[in-house]
Design a protein around this motif. Structure first.
Motif, PDB file in Angstrom:
ATOM      1  N   LYS A   1      59.523  27.158 -23.470  1.00  0.00           N
ATOM      2  CA  LYS A   1      59.198  25.962 -22.697  1.00  0.00           C
ATOM      3  C   LYS A   1      59.017  24.757 -23.614  1.00  0.00           C
ATOM      4  O   LYS A   1      58.591  24.902 -24.760  1.00  0.00           O
ATOM      5  CB  LYS A   1      57.897  26.166 -21.913  1.00  0.00           C
ATOM      6  CG  LYS A   1      57.913  27.297 -20.916  1.00  0.00           C
ATOM      7  CD  LYS A   1      56.532  27.428 -20.278  1.00  0.00           C
ATOM      8  CE  LYS A   1      56.436  28.651 -19.404  1.00  0.00           C
ATOM      9  NZ  LYS A   1      55.080  28.815 -18.831  1.00  0.00           N
TER      10      LYS A   1
ATOM     11  N   ASP B   1      55.802  22.525 -20.937  1.00  0.00           N
ATOM     12  CA  ASP B   1      55.561  23.440 -19.809  1.00  0.00           C
ATOM     13  C   ASP B   1      56.776  23.672 -18.924  1.00  0.00           C
ATOM     14  O   ASP B   1      56.660  24.304 -17.864  1.00  0.00           O
ATOM     15  CB  ASP B   1      54.392  22.949 -18.930  1.00  0.00           C
ATOM     16  CG  ASP B   1      53.075  22.885 -19.679  1.00  0.00           C
ATOM     17  OD1 ASP B   1      52.837  23.773 -20.522  1.00  0.00           O
ATOM     18  OD2 ASP B   1      52.298  21.951 -19.430  1.00  0.00           O
TER      19      ASP B   1
ATOM     20  N   TRP C   1      57.886  31.481 -11.591  1.00  0.00           N
ATOM     21  CA  TRP C   1      56.956  30.371 -11.343  1.00  0.00           C
ATOM     22  C   TRP C   1      55.976  30.801 -10.255  1.00  0.00           C
ATOM     23  O   TRP C   1      56.181  31.804  -9.567  1.00  0.00           O
ATOM     24  CB  TRP C   1      57.690  29.094 -10.938  1.00  0.00           C
ATOM     25  CG  TRP C   1      58.619  29.229  -9.772  1.00  0.00           C
ATOM     26  CD1 TRP C   1      58.287  29.301  -8.446  1.00  0.00           C
ATOM     27  CD2 TRP C   1      60.057  29.299  -9.821  1.00  0.00           C
ATOM     28  NE1 TRP C   1      59.409  29.416  -7.668  1.00  0.00           N
ATOM     29  CE2 TRP C   1      60.510  29.410  -8.483  1.00  0.00           C
ATOM     30  CE3 TRP C   1      60.991  29.259 -10.853  1.00  0.00           C
ATOM     31  CZ2 TRP C   1      61.873  29.495  -8.160  1.00  0.00           C
ATOM     32  CZ3 TRP C   1      62.336  29.341 -10.536  1.00  0.00           C
ATOM     33  CH2 TRP C   1      62.766  29.458  -9.197  1.00  0.00           C
TER      34      TRP C   1
ATOM     35  N   GLN D   1      53.628  25.954 -11.134  1.00  0.00           N
ATOM     36  CA  GLN D   1      53.647  26.100 -12.587  1.00  0.00           C
ATOM     37  C   GLN D   1      54.627  27.208 -12.955  1.00  0.00           C
ATOM     38  O   GLN D   1      54.803  28.168 -12.205  1.00  0.00           O
ATOM     39  CB  GLN D   1      52.252  26.465 -13.131  1.00  0.00           C
ATOM     40  CG  GLN D   1      51.187  25.411 -12.921  1.00  0.00           C
ATOM     41  CD  GLN D   1      51.420  24.161 -13.754  1.00  0.00           C
ATOM     42  OE1 GLN D   1      51.977  24.236 -14.844  1.00  0.00           O
ATOM     43  NE2 GLN D   1      50.984  23.013 -13.239  1.00  0.00           N
ATOM     44  N   TYR D   2      55.258  27.060 -14.110  1.00  0.00           N
ATOM     45  CA  TYR D   2      56.185  28.088 -14.579  1.00  0.00           C
ATOM     46  C   TYR D   2      55.447  29.198 -15.309  1.00  0.00           C
ATOM     47  O   TYR D   2      54.491  28.950 -16.052  1.00  0.00           O
ATOM     48  CB  TYR D   2      57.252  27.479 -15.487  1.00  0.00           C
ATOM     49  CG  TYR D   2      58.336  26.802 -14.705  1.00  0.00           C
ATOM     50  CD1 TYR D   2      59.324  27.552 -14.067  1.00  0.00           C
ATOM     51  CD2 TYR D   2      58.367  25.418 -14.554  1.00  0.00           C
ATOM     52  CE1 TYR D   2      60.310  26.940 -13.318  1.00  0.00           C
ATOM     53  CE2 TYR D   2      59.349  24.798 -13.806  1.00  0.00           C
ATOM     54  CZ  TYR D   2      60.314  25.569 -13.190  1.00  0.00           C
ATOM     55  OH  TYR D   2      61.287  24.968 -12.429  1.00  0.00           O
TER      56      TYR D   2
ATOM     57  N   VAL E   1      56.156  19.465 -12.015  1.00  0.00           N
ATOM     58  CA  VAL E   1      55.017  20.202 -12.571  1.00  0.00           C
ATOM     59  C   VAL E   1      53.859  19.276 -12.918  1.00  0.00           C
ATOM     60  O   VAL E   1      52.698  19.567 -12.628  1.00  0.00           O
ATOM     61  CB  VAL E   1      55.460  21.010 -13.819  1.00  0.00           C
ATOM     62  CG1 VAL E   1      54.244  21.537 -14.583  1.00  0.00           C
ATOM     63  CG2 VAL E   1      56.363  22.162 -13.396  1.00  0.00           C
ATOM     64  N   HIS E   2      54.162  18.148 -13.547  1.00  0.00           N
ATOM     65  CA  HIS E   2      53.096  17.299 -14.094  1.00  0.00           C
ATOM     66  C   HIS E   2      52.636  16.193 -13.145  1.00  0.00           C
ATOM     67  O   HIS E   2      51.492  15.731 -13.261  1.00  0.00           O
ATOM     68  CB  HIS E   2      53.552  16.692 -15.421  1.00  0.00           C
ATOM     69  CG  HIS E   2      53.715  17.701 -16.508  1.00  0.00           C
ATOM     70  ND1 HIS E   2      52.651  18.238 -17.193  1.00  0.00           N
ATOM     71  CD2 HIS E   2      54.834  18.300 -17.022  1.00  0.00           C
ATOM     72  CE1 HIS E   2      53.095  19.113 -18.083  1.00  0.00           C
ATOM     73  NE2 HIS E   2      54.414  19.173 -17.993  1.00  0.00           N
TER      74      HIS E   2
ATOM     75  N   TRP F   1      59.887  18.409 -14.766  1.00  0.00           N
ATOM     76  CA  TRP F   1      58.697  17.850 -15.416  1.00  0.00           C
ATOM     77  C   TRP F   1      57.903  16.999 -14.423  1.00  0.00           C
ATOM     78  O   TRP F   1      56.666  17.081 -14.352  1.00  0.00           O
ATOM     79  CB  TRP F   1      59.100  17.004 -16.625  1.00  0.00           C
ATOM     80  CG  TRP F   1      57.928  16.483 -17.400  1.00  0.00           C
ATOM     81  CD1 TRP F   1      57.276  17.089 -18.434  1.00  0.00           C
ATOM     82  CD2 TRP F   1      57.247  15.228 -17.172  1.00  0.00           C
ATOM     83  NE1 TRP F   1      56.237  16.305 -18.876  1.00  0.00           N
ATOM     84  CE2 TRP F   1      56.181  15.171 -18.123  1.00  0.00           C
ATOM     85  CE3 TRP F   1      57.422  14.184 -16.283  1.00  0.00           C
ATOM     86  CZ2 TRP F   1      55.313  14.074 -18.184  1.00  0.00           C
ATOM     87  CZ3 TRP F   1      56.553  13.100 -16.333  1.00  0.00           C
ATOM     88  CH2 TRP F   1      55.516  13.054 -17.287  1.00  0.00           C
TER      89      TRP F   1
END
Length: 212
Positions: A97, A100, A156, A89-90, A79-80, A76
């Motif tokens: 998910k 995400d 991803w 990104q996945y 990604v974020h 997390w």
């Protein structure tokens, strides 16, 4: 310890399902179906690992839940916040998910850390630091093999389609931290099943380099 017959059956399951997976990835007509089965394959491998852990007690479940949750949290952040691994990104291949992040990535962290931890455990290296560092290096090597396959099959994707060095450095750091947690739980020496899964995954992703 686990009965030899149970270990043999478990190893056979691991090998069989990875061989079938290779067929599915190499035969173009089957690939879309097999991509949908990836989350189920990961769950099956997890069940095989769980079935071969000596003493599935509360201590083990605490370890498993901790690694699963920390794995999801690390992803997390990646990604974020882009603080770990890089900008990525996945895709849809890993299934369901939350925020995400595929839940299967937590399962994958758990399996890989456990398998590497047991492998280092069985090497009987006296230094915990060496066990952690060697185990983390092995997981980085596996990630190097996974990356081209993951990108091609929408596990991803990376910004600019380039895997940054930061990804491998963070993989090493996160893997080392998780392996330290494994060591801290001081599990009894486990069967060869999890290390064999790790070996089979190395072979699986080496062979898939032909496809990508």
């Amino acid at each position: 310890m686990m009965p030899p017959r149970k270990i043999a059956v478990s190893v056979a399951v691991i090998i069989l399902f990875h061989v079938v997976g290779l067929v599915g990835f190499f035969v173009l007509a089957l690939t879309p179906l097999f991509l949908k089965l990836v989350p189920f394959h990961l769950l099956l491998m997890l069940l095989v690992i769980l079935a071969n852990h000596y003493r599935l007690n509360n201590r083990f479940w605490a370890f498993a839940l901790l690694i699963f949750c920390l794995g999801i949290f690390a992803e997390w952040i990646g990604v974020h916040k882009n603080w770990l691994f890089g900008r990525y990104q996945y895709g849809g291949t890993l299934g369901v998910k939350v925020a995400d992040i595929p839940l299967m990535i937590g399962v994958n962290w758990l399996m890989l850390v456990y398998a590497a931890g047991v492998l280092m455990q069985r090497f009987r290296l006296k230094s915990m630091l060496f066990r952690i560092l060697i185990g983390a290096a092995l997981l980085v090597l596996l990630d190097i093999l996974i990356e081209p396959v993951a990108i091609k099959f929408d596990y991803w994707t990376w910004v600019n389609h380039t895997v940054p060095l930061k990804n491998y450095l963070c993989w090493f750091g996160v893997s080392a931290a998780f392996l330290w947690i494994f060591e801290s739980f001081k599990f009894k020496t486990q069967s060869i099943v999890a290390p064999i899964l790790l070996l089979v995954q190395f072979i699986f992703f080496v062979l898939l380099q032909i496809k990508v």
